[in-house]
Design a protein around this motif. Structure first.
Motif, short mmCIF file in Angstrom:
data_model
loop_
_atom_site.label_atom_id
_atom_site.label_comp_id
_atom_site.label_asym_id
_atom_site.label_seq_id
_atom_site.Cartn_x
_atom_site.Cartn_y
_atom_site.Cartn_z
N VAL A 240 29.41 12.85 -10.84
CA VAL A 240 30.86 12.91 -10.64
C VAL A 240 31.54 11.95 -11.61
N GLN A 241 32.58 12.44 -12.26
CA GLN A 241 33.49 11.58 -13.01
C GLN A 241 34.76 11.45 -12.18
N LEU A 242 35.16 10.22 -11.88
CA LEU A 242 36.26 9.95 -10.96
C LEU A 242 37.37 9.19 -11.67
N TRP A 243 38.61 9.65 -11.48
CA TRP A 243 39.78 9.05 -12.14
C TRP A 243 40.79 8.59 -11.10
N ARG A 244 41.37 7.42 -11.37
CA ARG A 244 42.47 6.90 -10.54
C ARG A 244 43.60 6.41 -11.43
N ALA A 245 44.84 6.77 -11.06
CA ALA A 245 46.02 6.24 -11.74
C ALA A 245 46.40 4.92 -11.08
N GLU A 246 46.56 3.89 -11.88
CA GLU A 246 46.81 2.55 -11.33
C GLU A 246 48.08 2.50 -10.48
N ASP A 247 49.12 3.21 -10.89
CA ASP A 247 50.41 3.15 -10.20
C ASP A 247 50.70 4.42 -9.41
N ASP A 248 49.68 5.02 -8.87
CA ASP A 248 49.82 6.25 -8.08
C ASP A 248 50.44 5.92 -6.73
N THR A 249 51.62 6.47 -6.46
CA THR A 249 52.29 6.25 -5.18
C THR A 249 52.07 7.40 -4.20
N LEU A 250 51.55 8.52 -4.67
CA LEU A 250 51.29 9.65 -3.78
C LEU A 250 49.95 9.52 -3.07
N VAL A 251 48.95 9.05 -3.78
CA VAL A 251 47.64 8.77 -3.18
C VAL A 251 47.27 7.32 -3.54
N GLU A 258 39.44 5.16 -4.40
CA GLU A 258 38.51 4.06 -4.11
C GLU A 258 37.62 4.39 -2.92
N ALA A 259 38.20 5.04 -1.91
CA ALA A 259 37.39 5.45 -0.76
C ALA A 259 36.31 6.44 -1.19
N VAL A 260 36.65 7.32 -2.10
CA VAL A 260 35.67 8.27 -2.64
C VAL A 260 34.59 7.54 -3.42
N ARG A 261 35.01 6.62 -4.27
CA ARG A 261 34.03 5.86 -5.07
C ARG A 261 33.00 5.17 -4.17
N LEU A 262 33.47 4.55 -3.12
CA LEU A 262 32.58 3.81 -2.23
C LEU A 262 31.68 4.73 -1.40
N ALA A 263 32.14 5.95 -1.14
CA ALA A 263 31.37 6.87 -0.29
C ALA A 263 30.33 7.67 -1.07
N LEU A 264 30.49 7.78 -2.39
CA LEU A 264 29.53 8.55 -3.17
C LEU A 264 28.17 7.85 -3.18
N PRO A 265 27.09 8.60 -2.98
CA PRO A 265 25.77 7.97 -2.94
C PRO A 265 25.29 7.47 -4.30
N GLN A 266 25.79 8.05 -5.36
CA GLN A 266 25.50 7.60 -6.72
C GLN A 266 26.81 7.19 -7.37
N ALA A 267 26.80 6.06 -8.07
CA ALA A 267 28.03 5.56 -8.68
C ALA A 267 28.60 6.59 -9.65
N PRO A 268 29.88 6.91 -9.53
CA PRO A 268 30.48 7.87 -10.45
C PRO A 268 30.81 7.23 -11.79
N ASP A 269 31.11 8.06 -12.76
CA ASP A 269 31.69 7.61 -14.02
C ASP A 269 33.17 7.37 -13.70
#
Length: 327
Positions: A240-251, A258-269
């Motif tokens: 999995v490649q995971l992206w987050r916008a630093e100033d995201d106000t919708l999510v 971050e919740a997804v990152r922590l729940a994935l069994p293997q660290a994402p890109d």
């Protein structure tokens, strides 16, 4: 005045990028059958030797080879799932970048959750089933199906599409978490959507939404990320490649990506994009869209969406090349 000037420069850069997108993509529009509801509109980009030209496609003008022949064999396929209220055009620049790199791309307009029809926007578990219908169509019905390698399929998902991708690769959401989260954070987009609809989200019978044909996923700004914590992604086995916008106000951080990152069994890109907002993962807007939808098209002060999309698309292409194999 300084802030307005920065926003204007950002908008001009976005419009410039929209006019200089990929130059080697064939393009078709088709419809896939959908046992759960209305047929699914699909935009299909792919490598083609035909000359491109400016082609009006709904609200955009794309430089594509309309109905051009497919070039190549055993091509990897990437399916794209847009955010709530979007369409198959929402990530057209990323689709064209992938097609230029040798991928077939099938972007769906989700039935019941698109710009023209949001009657089933809270029935988010419709979406993974629709993605599987699109894959079925591309492998069995599309006229270029012989050019696709069925063992090399990936998914790109943004926002509600990011949730969709996670479910398709093995995620099991726990919607009982939404009540507590929405009591504490009622301004979150998903909470406002639920409050407006007054409809609960429902989990269908187990194992009906996982699609084992998908071998890799790019997930950007995933909606409802908290419903996968702490172990709802334990069955995910693909990269999995995971992206987050630093100033995201919708999510907003840390309840979603971050919740997804922590729940994935293997660290994402994992990528965090400084100063970016939620919609900065969407394709740069043309002039008409910029005037019609400034909330989606306007950047925050100091953020250059045009420059970001050059890097973003390159990173997405590189990830799928590594995980699905390059021709």
């Amino acid at each position: 005045m300084k802030t307005l000037n920065v926003k204007r420069l950002c908008m001009l850069a976005v419009l410039a990028l929209a006019g200089t997108a990929a130059q080697a993509a064939g393009f078709q529009r088709e419809w896939a059958t959908n046992a759960e509801g209305k047929p699914l509109e699909i935009g299909i980009w792919y490598p083609s030797p035909a000359a491109v030209q400016a082609t009006p496609v709904e609200s955009k003008t794309l430089r594509v080879a309309l109905n051009g022949p497919v070039q190549g064999k055993a091509l990897p396929l990437v399916v794209i799932s847009h955010g709530s209220g979007g369409s198959f055009l929402g990530h057209s620049d990323t689709a064209m970048a992938l097609a230029d790199a040798g991928f077939v791309v099938a972007a769906v307009t989700h039935a019941g959750d698109n710009y023209a029809d949001q009657s089933r926007s809270v029935y988010i578990m419709d979406r993974p089933l629709q993605i599987s219908r699109v894959i079925d169509h591309m492998l069995a019905s599309w006229n270029g199906r012989a050019s696709i390698d069925p063992e090399r399929i990936g998914i790109f998902g943004f926002s509600a599409g990011g949730f969709t991708a996670l479910v398709n690769i093995g995620g099991v959401p726990d919607f009982s978490k939404t009540a507590a989260v929405c009591r504490q954070y009622p301004a979150d987009f998903a909470c406002q959507l639920l409050a407006k609809s007054k409809q609960p989200m429902v989990l269908p019978p187990s194992n009906t939404t996982v699609d084992g044909r998908i071998k890799a996923a790019v997930v950007a700004a995933p909606a409802l990320g908290f419903v996968f914590a702490p172990d709802g992604l334990s069955k995910v086995k693909v990269p999995v490649q995971l992206w987050r916008a630093e100033d995201d106000t919708l999510v907003p951080h840390p309840r979603y990506a971050e919740a997804v990152r922590l729940a994935l069994p293997q660290a994402p890109d994992y990528h965090v994009v400084p100063r970016a907002g939620h919609f900065d993962f969407m394709a740069p807007c043309d002039k008409a869209q910029a005037m019609r939808s400034p909330d989606i098209c306007t950047c925050a002060p100091g953020f250059d969406r045009a420059a970001f999309h050059v890097r973003f698309n390159a990173a997405v292409v590189d990830f799928f090349r590594k995980t699905l194999g390059a021709n």
